[in-house]
Motif scaffolding. Structure first.
Motif, mmCIF file in Angstrom:
data_model
loop_
_atom_site.group_PDB
_atom_site.id
_atom_site.type_symbol
_atom_site.label_atom_id
_atom_site.label_comp_id
_atom_site.label_asym_id
_atom_site.label_seq_id
_atom_site.Cartn_x
_atom_site.Cartn_y
_atom_site.Cartn_z
ATOM 1 N N VAL A 139 0.852 -1.191 0.000
ATOM 2 C CA VAL A 139 0.000 0.000 0.000
ATOM 3 C C VAL A 139 0.887 1.240 0.000
ATOM 4 N N ASP A 140 0.531 2.201 -0.820
ATOM 5 C CA ASP A 140 1.160 3.515 -0.797
ATOM 6 C C ASP A 140 0.225 4.430 -0.022
ATOM 7 N N LEU A 141 0.755 5.062 1.008
ATOM 8 C CA LEU A 141 -0.111 5.876 1.869
ATOM 9 C C LEU A 141 0.629 7.055 2.453
ATOM 10 N N THR A 142 -0.142 7.941 3.070
ATOM 11 C CA THR A 142 0.415 9.091 3.754
ATOM 12 C C THR A 142 -0.466 9.398 4.960
ATOM 13 N N LEU A 143 -0.253 10.561 5.574
ATOM 14 C CA LEU A 143 -1.004 10.973 6.751
ATOM 15 C C LEU A 143 -1.744 12.278 6.477
ATOM 16 N N CYS A 144 -2.886 12.444 7.124
ATOM 17 C CA CYS A 144 -3.621 13.709 7.042
ATOM 18 C C CYS A 144 -4.194 14.046 8.412
ATOM 19 N N ASP A 145 -4.636 15.303 8.564
ATOM 20 C CA ASP A 145 -5.305 15.692 9.800
ATOM 21 C C ASP A 145 -6.794 15.370 9.701
ATOM 22 N N ASP A 146 -7.547 15.728 10.699
ATOM 23 C CA ASP A 146 -8.965 15.375 10.715
ATOM 24 C C ASP A 146 -9.777 16.086 9.627
ATOM 25 N N ASP A 147 -9.218 17.163 9.068
ATOM 26 C CA ASP A 147 -9.895 17.881 7.988
ATOM 27 C C ASP A 147 -9.487 17.367 6.613
ATOM 28 N N GLU A 190 4.932 -0.379 11.716
ATOM 29 C CA GLU A 190 5.840 -1.447 12.146
ATOM 30 C C GLU A 190 5.267 -2.217 13.323
ATOM 31 N N ALA A 191 4.559 -1.542 14.211
ATOM 32 C CA ALA A 191 3.959 -2.208 15.361
ATOM 33 C C ALA A 191 2.901 -3.212 14.935
ATOM 34 N N CYS A 192 2.366 -3.035 13.729
ATOM 35 C CA CYS A 192 1.325 -3.938 13.222
ATOM 36 C C CYS A 192 1.862 -4.951 12.225
ATOM 37 N N GLY A 193 3.182 -5.042 12.109
ATOM 38 C CA GLY A 193 3.792 -6.093 11.305
ATOM 39 C C GLY A 193 4.130 -5.726 9.882
ATOM 40 N N LEU A 194 3.931 -4.471 9.476
ATOM 41 C CA LEU A 194 4.255 -4.064 8.116
ATOM 42 C C LEU A 194 5.738 -3.730 7.997
ATOM 43 N N VAL A 195 6.255 -3.798 6.768
ATOM 44 C CA VAL A 195 7.639 -3.412 6.496
ATOM 45 C C VAL A 195 7.645 -2.340 5.412
ATOM 46 N N ASN A 196 8.652 -1.496 5.474
ATOM 47 C CA ASN A 196 8.788 -0.389 4.532
ATOM 48 C C ASN A 196 9.810 -0.727 3.445
ATOM 49 N N TYR A 197 9.554 -0.235 2.241
ATOM 50 C CA TYR A 197 10.572 -0.295 1.193
ATOM 51 C C TYR A 197 11.401 0.975 1.332
ATOM 52 N N PRO A 198 12.684 0.880 1.698
ATOM 53 C CA PRO A 198 13.426 2.036 2.201
ATOM 54 C C PRO A 198 13.731 3.144 1.199
ATOM 55 N N THR A 199 13.424 2.950 -0.066
ATOM 56 C CA THR A 199 13.592 4.045 -1.025
ATOM 57 C C THR A 199 12.311 4.854 -1.190
ATOM 58 N N GLU A 200 11.219 4.435 -0.521
ATOM 59 C CA GLU A 200 9.922 5.107 -0.656
ATOM 60 C C GLU A 200 9.255 5.174 0.715
ATOM 61 N N TRP A 201 9.242 6.332 1.330
ATOM 62 C CA TRP A 201 8.686 6.426 2.685
ATOM 63 C C TRP A 201 7.210 6.023 2.734
ATOM 64 N N TRP A 202 6.513 6.135 1.610
ATOM 65 C CA TRP A 202 5.059 5.877 1.550
ATOM 66 C C TRP A 202 4.699 4.425 1.289
ATOM 67 N N HIS A 203 5.654 3.582 0.921
ATOM 68 C CA HIS A 203 5.371 2.210 0.486
ATOM 69 C C HIS A 203 5.582 1.220 1.630
ATOM 70 N N TRP A 204 4.500 0.541 2.010
ATOM 71 C CA TRP A 204 4.543 -0.436 3.092
ATOM 72 C C TRP A 204 3.860 -1.720 2.639
ATOM 73 N N SER A 205 4.314 -2.835 3.169
ATOM 74 C CA SER A 205 3.752 -4.113 2.713
ATOM 75 C C SER A 205 3.685 -5.125 3.844
ATOM 76 N N TYR A 206 2.901 -6.143 3.577
ATOM 77 C CA TYR A 206 2.763 -7.270 4.496
ATOM 78 C C TYR A 206 2.480 -8.518 3.662
ATOM 79 N N GLY A 207 3.218 -9.592 3.923
ATOM 80 C CA GLY A 207 2.948 -10.874 3.290
ATOM 81 C C GLY A 207 3.580 -11.089 1.929
ATOM 82 N N ASP A 208 4.313 -10.115 1.414
ATOM 83 C CA ASP A 208 4.968 -10.256 0.109
ATOM 84 C C ASP A 208 6.405 -10.746 0.286
#
Length: 227
Positions: A139-147, A190-208
């Motif tokens: 998944v490619d993702l980021t963060l936002c505020d409540d708005d 990371e606390a939920c078991g995902l790993v990051n692809y270190p060249t892309e801060w937004w790219h995280w995966s599980y099970g691959d």
């Protein structure tokens, strides 16, 4: 995206110590497909439509990954929310992304050997044979505020190493606010078991395969799947 010859310094440094997804340590890992379904993210997490496709493929993930993202959302501080930008990616689209980026690198650096081009391209797009997005495992993702306003992460989602001069790398030097936000995102995922692809801060995966390599699992849980 645009790649120019003056950006050669942004190409991967073999001494940097990062394991790219094209590395044999990743590609040699097998898959023991668990058969888990693809689930729709919409209605469960915030979703941005910048990469939406008519079939809604972008908004689907394996159920195990999606459940972990929901857990990660609960771990985030108040006023901080996950925003899914892209999940599942059909194989034809994945192949096109990789070949287009490799062609841009080739045009910018015509003397680069084919094998080196393949590795350089894998910093930013996974080769089709190991691509976690085609398995619904990334998944490619980021963060936002409540708005819904996206937080400062140092670069835009999907900024190339050339465009960002390497700031897209997760551990890159970025402003204090962006570093804090990246650290918040990383801690929750990371606390939920995902790993990051270190060249892309937004790219995280599980099970691959990359997850399996990082976690020293005997095999990946998810292989290529059709929506």
């Amino acid at each position: 995206m645009s790649v120019s010859s003056r950006d050669r310094s942004a190409l991967p440094d073999p001494a940097a110590g990062l394991v790219l997804i094209s590395d044999l340590r990743v590609t040699s890992i097998g898959v023991e497909e668990c058969g888990e379904k693809l689930s729709d993210v919409r209605g469960r997490l915030r979703v941005d439509e910048r990469l939406a496709d008519p079939a809604g493929a972008y908004a689907h993930l394996r159920e195990g990954l999606l459940a972990r993202l929901e857990e990660a959302q609960d771990r985030l501080p108040a006023g901080c929310n996950l925003v899914v930008v892209e999940g599942y990616r059909p194989p034809a689209l994945q192949r096109r992304y990789f070949e287009e980026y490799k062609a841009e690198l080739s045009a910018a650096f015509p003397d680069m050997p084919a094998d080196d081009l393949h590795v350089a391209a894998s910093r930013y797009v996974s080769p089709i044979e190991v691509a976690p997005h085609t398995a619904g495992a990334a998944v490619d993702l980021t963060l936002c505020d409540d708005d819904g306003v996206e937080l400062d992460m140092g670069t835009a989602v999907n900024a190339t190493p050339e465009q960002s001069r390497g700031a897209c790398y997760t551990a890159a030097e970025v402003g204090a606010g962006a570093r804090r936000n990246r650290d918040v995102l990383s801690a929750a995922l990371e606390a939920c078991g995902l790993v990051n692809y270190p060249t892309e801060w937004w790219h995280w995966s599980y099970g691959d395969r990359y997850w399996a390599m990082t976690r020293r699992a005997p095999a990946a849980l998810y292989g290529p799947v059709e929506l």
